[in-house]
Design an enzyme around this catalytic site. Sequence first.
Site, PDB file in Angstrom:
ATOM      1  CG  HIS A   1      -1.821  -1.139   1.354  1.00  0.00           C
ATOM      2  ND1 HIS A   1      -2.801  -1.388   0.420  1.00  0.00           N
ATOM      3  CD2 HIS A   1      -1.929  -2.111   2.285  1.00  0.00           C
ATOM      4  CE1 HIS A   1      -3.476  -2.474   0.776  1.00  0.00           C
ATOM      5  NE2 HIS A   1      -2.969  -2.934   1.897  1.00  0.00           N
TER       6      HIS A   1
ATOM      7  NE  ARG B   1     -14.112  -1.764  -3.357  1.00  0.00           N
ATOM      8  CZ  ARG B   1     -14.410  -2.593  -2.362  1.00  0.00           C
ATOM      9  NH1 ARG B   1     -13.502  -2.897  -1.457  1.00  0.00           N
ATOM     10  NH2 ARG B   1     -15.625  -3.137  -2.287  1.00  0.00           N
TER      11      ARG B   1
ATOM     12  CB  SER C   1     -13.011  -1.473   1.870  1.00  0.00           C
ATOM     13  OG  SER C   1     -12.209  -2.622   2.059  1.00  0.00           O
TER      14      SER C   1
ATOM     15  CE1 TYR D   1     -12.370  -5.954  -5.263  1.00  0.00           C
ATOM     16  CE2 TYR D   1     -14.458  -4.798  -5.509  1.00  0.00           C
ATOM     17  CZ  TYR D   1     -13.723  -5.846  -4.995  1.00  0.00           C
ATOM     18  OH  TYR D   1     -14.338  -6.788  -4.209  1.00  0.00           O
TER      19      TYR D   1
ATOM     20  CG  PHE E   1     -14.716 -11.066  -2.528  1.00  0.00           C
ATOM     21  CD1 PHE E   1     -13.820 -10.182  -1.946  1.00  0.00           C
ATOM     22  CD2 PHE E   1     -15.792 -11.507  -1.762  1.00  0.00           C
ATOM     23  CE1 PHE E   1     -13.989  -9.744  -0.637  1.00  0.00           C
ATOM     24  CE2 PHE E   1     -15.974 -11.075  -0.459  1.00  0.00           C
ATOM     25  CZ  PHE E   1     -15.065 -10.189   0.107  1.00  0.00           C
TER      26      PHE E   1
ATOM     27  NE  ARG F   1     -17.100  -4.449   4.963  1.00  0.00           N
ATOM     28  CZ  ARG F   1     -18.228  -3.827   4.602  1.00  0.00           C
ATOM     29  NH1 ARG F   1     -19.344  -4.076   5.240  1.00  0.00           N
ATOM     30  NH2 ARG F   1     -18.221  -2.957   3.616  1.00  0.00           N
ATOM     31  CE  LYS F   2     -22.381  -5.802   3.621  1.00  0.00           C
ATOM     32  NZ  LYS F   2     -23.378  -4.693   3.519  1.00  0.00           N
TER      33      LYS F   2
END
Length: 225
Positions: A37, A58, A66, A123, A159, A185-186
Amino acid sequence: MLHRGKAETISERFTLLEATTEQEFASAPSPRVLTSHLPLRLLPDNAISKIKIVLVLRNPKDLVVSKYHHMLGMRSYDYTGAFKHFLQWFLEDKLPYGSWFQYVREMEAIMDTEPDRICMVHYEDLKQNGIEQIKKIAQFLSVDADDQFCQAIYDCCSFENMAVKKLPPKDLQDKIWKPGCSFYRKGIIGDWKTHFTVAESEMFDEILAQRMTGSKLKFRFSDRS
């Protein structure tokens, strides 16, 4: 992709550069695949001149949501704050890793002057048109990739598959994450709509437009093309 889809030849070691020791880096087989990152200005100059970069961007509204849940769930951050405060810190460049706006502007400047060094994928495109994005990455890395191979990579790296098969052992999971939390997560497009108020969304749009003035980057904030 570089291992031709042979999972048994892929190291399970952690690949985050800022969490990798010099010894681990030196012992890793070539070609080394690392994630980070960090902005380029914090990476070694002699490494930057030699590496190929796959840049995954993203949309920043989903990104901040996120990141919020990531910091909320990790024990090491010990964070329990409200999203409205977290959002403000993001816009003021006060979160770990610094300014997102500066990061993407620096990357875009390199893409403008040295387009062969960075392969940018979004993304949202990986989610909705993943096969074509995998072909794009394969071409950038000079990897032969037919449709069947790209489909296999897409299925393996989806994912949904990663969320089931790439979780750490339970003892490590419990050490890193608070109960009920996880690295995955999602993974959906547009979850920001469940977190932003209308006023926050409008404020964000205004600041984004101001700080990205002159940028050619375009972001998609919903799952509709």
